[in-house]
Scaffold this motif. Structure first.
Motif, PDB file in Angstrom:
ATOM      1  N   SER A  25     -50.383 -26.176 -55.290  1.00 55.53           N
ATOM      2  CA  SER A  25     -49.454 -26.295 -54.171  1.00 55.53           C
ATOM      3  C   SER A  25     -50.178 -25.759 -52.942  1.00 55.53           C
ATOM      4  O   SER A  25     -50.582 -24.595 -52.911  1.00 55.53           O
ATOM      5  CB  SER A  25     -48.185 -25.478 -54.428  1.00 55.53           C
ATOM      6  OG  SER A  25     -47.497 -25.974 -55.553  1.00 55.53           O
ATOM      7  N   TRP A  26     -50.323 -26.618 -51.939  1.00 58.90           N
ATOM      8  CA  TRP A  26     -51.179 -26.273 -50.821  1.00 58.90           C
ATOM      9  C   TRP A  26     -50.413 -25.664 -49.646  1.00 58.90           C
ATOM     10  O   TRP A  26     -49.280 -26.046 -49.369  1.00 58.90           O
ATOM     11  CB  TRP A  26     -51.906 -27.517 -50.311  1.00 58.90           C
ATOM     12  CG  TRP A  26     -52.884 -28.132 -51.256  1.00 58.90           C
ATOM     13  CD1 TRP A  26     -52.798 -29.351 -51.857  1.00 58.90           C
ATOM     14  CD2 TRP A  26     -54.119 -27.561 -51.703  1.00 58.90           C
ATOM     15  NE1 TRP A  26     -53.893 -29.584 -52.648  1.00 58.90           N
ATOM     16  CE2 TRP A  26     -54.722 -28.504 -52.576  1.00 58.90           C
ATOM     17  CE3 TRP A  26     -54.771 -26.354 -51.461  1.00 58.90           C
ATOM     18  CZ2 TRP A  26     -55.944 -28.259 -53.200  1.00 58.90           C
ATOM     19  CZ3 TRP A  26     -55.990 -26.110 -52.084  1.00 58.90           C
ATOM     20  CH2 TRP A  26     -56.565 -27.054 -52.932  1.00 58.90           C
TER      21      TRP A  26
ATOM     22  N   ASP B  42     -54.612 -22.506 -51.782  1.00 62.59           N
ATOM     23  CA  ASP B  42     -53.854 -22.861 -52.972  1.00 62.59           C
ATOM     24  C   ASP B  42     -52.837 -21.745 -53.224  1.00 62.59           C
ATOM     25  O   ASP B  42     -53.219 -20.626 -53.576  1.00 62.59           O
ATOM     26  CB  ASP B  42     -54.797 -23.018 -54.162  1.00 62.59           C
ATOM     27  CG  ASP B  42     -54.062 -23.294 -55.463  1.00 62.59           C
ATOM     28  OD1 ASP B  42     -52.841 -23.577 -55.415  1.00 62.59           O
ATOM     29  OD2 ASP B  42     -54.699 -23.219 -56.529  1.00 62.59           O
TER      30      ASP B  42
ATOM     31  N   ASP C 184     -50.835 -21.446 -55.587  1.00 61.26           N
ATOM     32  CA  ASP C 184     -50.690 -21.115 -57.006  1.00 61.26           C
ATOM     33  C   ASP C 184     -51.767 -20.149 -57.486  1.00 61.26           C
ATOM     34  O   ASP C 184     -51.708 -19.674 -58.620  1.00 61.26           O
ATOM     35  CB  ASP C 184     -50.760 -22.385 -57.865  1.00 61.26           C
ATOM     36  CG  ASP C 184     -49.579 -23.300 -57.611  1.00 61.26           C
ATOM     37  OD1 ASP C 184     -48.501 -22.791 -57.247  1.00 61.26           O
ATOM     38  OD2 ASP C 184     -49.735 -24.535 -57.750  1.00 61.26           O
TER      39      ASP C 184
ATOM     40  N   GLN D 215     -53.033 -36.376 -50.496  1.00 64.40           N
ATOM     41  CA  GLN D 215     -52.642 -35.112 -51.129  1.00 64.40           C
ATOM     42  C   GLN D 215     -51.575 -34.363 -50.343  1.00 64.40           C
ATOM     43  O   GLN D 215     -51.107 -33.308 -50.789  1.00 64.40           O
ATOM     44  CB  GLN D 215     -53.877 -34.211 -51.306  1.00 64.40           C
ATOM     45  CG  GLN D 215     -54.911 -34.768 -52.262  1.00 64.40           C
ATOM     46  CD  GLN D 215     -55.940 -33.724 -52.658  1.00 64.40           C
ATOM     47  OE1 GLN D 215     -55.607 -32.581 -52.951  1.00 64.40           O
ATOM     48  NE2 GLN D 215     -57.208 -34.127 -52.644  1.00 64.40           N
TER      49      GLN D 215
ATOM     50  N   ARG E 201     -48.459 -32.800 -51.843  1.00 63.07           N
ATOM     51  CA  ARG E 201     -48.596 -31.564 -52.603  1.00 63.07           C
ATOM     52  C   ARG E 201     -48.537 -30.328 -51.712  1.00 63.07           C
ATOM     53  O   ARG E 201     -48.660 -29.199 -52.199  1.00 63.07           O
ATOM     54  CB  ARG E 201     -49.914 -31.587 -53.382  1.00 63.07           C
ATOM     55  CG  ARG E 201     -49.924 -32.653 -54.476  1.00 63.07           C
ATOM     56  CD  ARG E 201     -51.312 -32.871 -55.041  1.00 63.07           C
ATOM     57  NE  ARG E 201     -51.855 -31.680 -55.663  1.00 63.07           N
ATOM     58  CZ  ARG E 201     -53.109 -31.596 -56.133  1.00 63.07           C
ATOM     59  NH1 ARG E 201     -53.919 -32.641 -56.028  1.00 63.07           N
ATOM     60  NH2 ARG E 201     -53.535 -30.492 -56.688  1.00 63.07           N
ATOM     61  N   LEU E 202     -48.345 -30.539 -50.420  1.00 61.74           N
ATOM     62  CA  LEU E 202     -48.165 -29.400 -49.519  1.00 61.74           C
ATOM     63  C   LEU E 202     -46.846 -28.702 -49.831  1.00 61.74           C
ATOM     64  O   LEU E 202     -45.806 -29.333 -49.989  1.00 61.74           O
ATOM     65  CB  LEU E 202     -48.168 -29.857 -48.059  1.00 61.74           C
ATOM     66  CG  LEU E 202     -49.524 -30.202 -47.456  1.00 61.74           C
ATOM     67  CD1 LEU E 202     -49.361 -30.934 -46.130  1.00 61.74           C
ATOM     68  CD2 LEU E 202     -50.357 -28.924 -47.258  1.00 61.74           C
ATOM     69  N   ALA E 203     -46.911 -27.370 -49.925  1.00 65.25           N
ATOM     70  CA  ALA E 203     -45.710 -26.571 -50.177  1.00 65.25           C
ATOM     71  C   ALA E 203     -45.272 -25.792 -48.947  1.00 65.25           C
ATOM     72  O   ALA E 203     -44.116 -25.362 -48.863  1.00 65.25           O
ATOM     73  CB  ALA E 203     -45.958 -25.598 -51.332  1.00 65.25           C
ATOM     74  N   ARG E 204     -46.191 -25.621 -47.988  1.00 64.55           N
ATOM     75  CA  ARG E 204     -45.866 -24.843 -46.787  1.00 64.55           C
ATOM     76  C   ARG E 204     -46.896 -25.173 -45.716  1.00 64.55           C
ATOM     77  O   ARG E 204     -48.039 -25.535 -46.026  1.00 64.55           O
ATOM     78  CB  ARG E 204     -45.861 -23.346 -47.088  1.00 64.55           C
ATOM     79  CG  ARG E 204     -45.092 -22.500 -46.071  1.00 64.55           C
ATOM     80  CD  ARG E 204     -44.930 -21.074 -46.530  1.00 64.55           C
ATOM     81  NE  ARG E 204     -44.021 -20.360 -45.644  1.00 64.55           N
ATOM     82  CZ  ARG E 204     -42.754 -20.073 -45.921  1.00 64.55           C
ATOM     83  NH1 ARG E 204     -42.253 -20.431 -47.084  1.00 64.55           N
ATOM     84  NH2 ARG E 204     -41.995 -19.433 -45.053  1.00 64.55           N
TER      85      ARG E 204
ATOM     86  N   ILE F 287     -40.572 -29.188 -46.123  1.00 66.26           N
ATOM     87  CA  ILE F 287     -41.192 -27.944 -46.561  1.00 66.26           C
ATOM     88  C   ILE F 287     -41.144 -26.940 -45.413  1.00 66.26           C
ATOM     89  O   ILE F 287     -40.983 -27.309 -44.249  1.00 66.26           O
ATOM     90  CB  ILE F 287     -42.649 -28.167 -47.021  1.00 66.26           C
ATOM     91  CG1 ILE F 287     -43.487 -28.774 -45.879  1.00 66.26           C
ATOM     92  CG2 ILE F 287     -42.698 -29.040 -48.281  1.00 66.26           C
ATOM     93  CD1 ILE F 287     -44.969 -28.926 -46.235  1.00 66.26           C
TER      94      ILE F 287
ATOM     95  N   HIS G 188     -44.426 -16.995 -47.802  1.00 66.64           N
ATOM     96  CA  HIS G 188     -44.163 -17.758 -49.032  1.00 66.64           C
ATOM     97  C   HIS G 188     -43.837 -16.812 -50.183  1.00 66.64           C
ATOM     98  O   HIS G 188     -42.879 -17.065 -50.941  1.00 66.64           O
ATOM     99  CB  HIS G 188     -45.391 -18.604 -49.370  1.00 66.64           C
ATOM    100  CG  HIS G 188     -45.293 -19.327 -50.677  1.00 66.64           C
ATOM    101  ND1 HIS G 188     -44.492 -20.432 -50.870  1.00 66.64           N
ATOM    102  CD2 HIS G 188     -45.902 -19.084 -51.881  1.00 66.64           C
ATOM    103  CE1 HIS G 188     -44.607 -20.854 -52.112  1.00 66.64           C
ATOM    104  NE2 HIS G 188     -45.452 -20.056 -52.744  1.00 66.64           N
TER     105      HIS G 188
END
Length: 213
Positions: free
Chosen positions: A2-3, A20, A22, A63, A66-69, A98, A191
């Motif tokens: 999660s980027w 990342d 994660d 990609q 796949r961004l989370a923030r 997001i 986050h």
């Protein structure tokens, strides 16, 4: 993965950072994490035509889901550069639904410098005055650094220091790679604390009028 993607265009260069989320948070400290990707692009006036390509050089568009923030530096900085990166970050955050964190470029400088007491950060504007903001430790602020007075335009250094005579003055000079690292770290902290990060209030700062005396 999660980027977390960070954009900084408050100077003549574009900074792009990627982390990342994660990964083990213990690998990150007050600046760059061990696995961070940090890139500087000296674009100058070419930012408007090259922004997308530079971001894709760090994280290809395929990609982006796949961004989370997201995080973006909101200035003070050049009108066009700051506005473009803020608009892109807001648009991505809205479309991907997001969180988006906005952080002032002066705040990032204060974090990088490790300001340990109230300090004016000052940027000279030839023939116009100085842009200055007051920063210092604040236990209630995210990351422990607070903005005590938001940046705005003053007639000269004397007008700035008259407001807080005990606070020293330091130059507000952007160091793109280091400041993008600070932006990544601040957003990663948000986050970890599950802060919401709405995109609507993230706006560029243009503290150049009126003149405060």
């Amino acid at each position: 993965m999660s980027w977390l993607l960070a954009l900084h265009s408050s100077s003549s260069a574009l900074g792009v950072g990627l982390r990342d989320l994660d990964a083990d948070p213990g690998s990150a400290g007050s600046g760059a994490g061990a696995g961070d990707q940090l890139k500087e692009f000296p674009l100058g006036r070419d930012l408007s035509g090259a922004l997308l390509d530079c971001v894709e050089a760090v994280l290809p568009a395929r990609q982006w889901p796949r961004l989370a923030r997201l995080a973006v530096a909101t200035g003070p900085g050049g009108f066009t550069g700051t506005r473009l990166s803020v608009v892109m970050a807001r648009s991505l955050a809205q479309q991907l639904q997001i969180p988006l964190d906005g952080a002032g470029s002066f705040l990032l400088i204060a974090r990088r410098l490790g300001v340990d007491r109230p300090t004016w950060l000052v940027q000279e504007l030839p023939r116009r005055g100085v842009v200055a903001g007051l920063y210092g430790p604040d236990a209630a602020a995210l990351g422990g650094m607070g903005e005590w007075r938001a940046p705005r335009l003053y007639a000269d250094r004397q007008a700035v220091q008259a407001l807080e005579p005990q606070a020293p003055l330091a130059p507000a000079e952007v160091a793109v790679i280091q400041d993008v690292a600070q932006l990544l770290e601040l957003s990663a902290l948000a986050h970890r604390q599950a802060l919401p990060g709405p995109w609507e209030p993230v706006l560029p700062q243009y503290p150049t009028a009126p003149v405060a005396v």
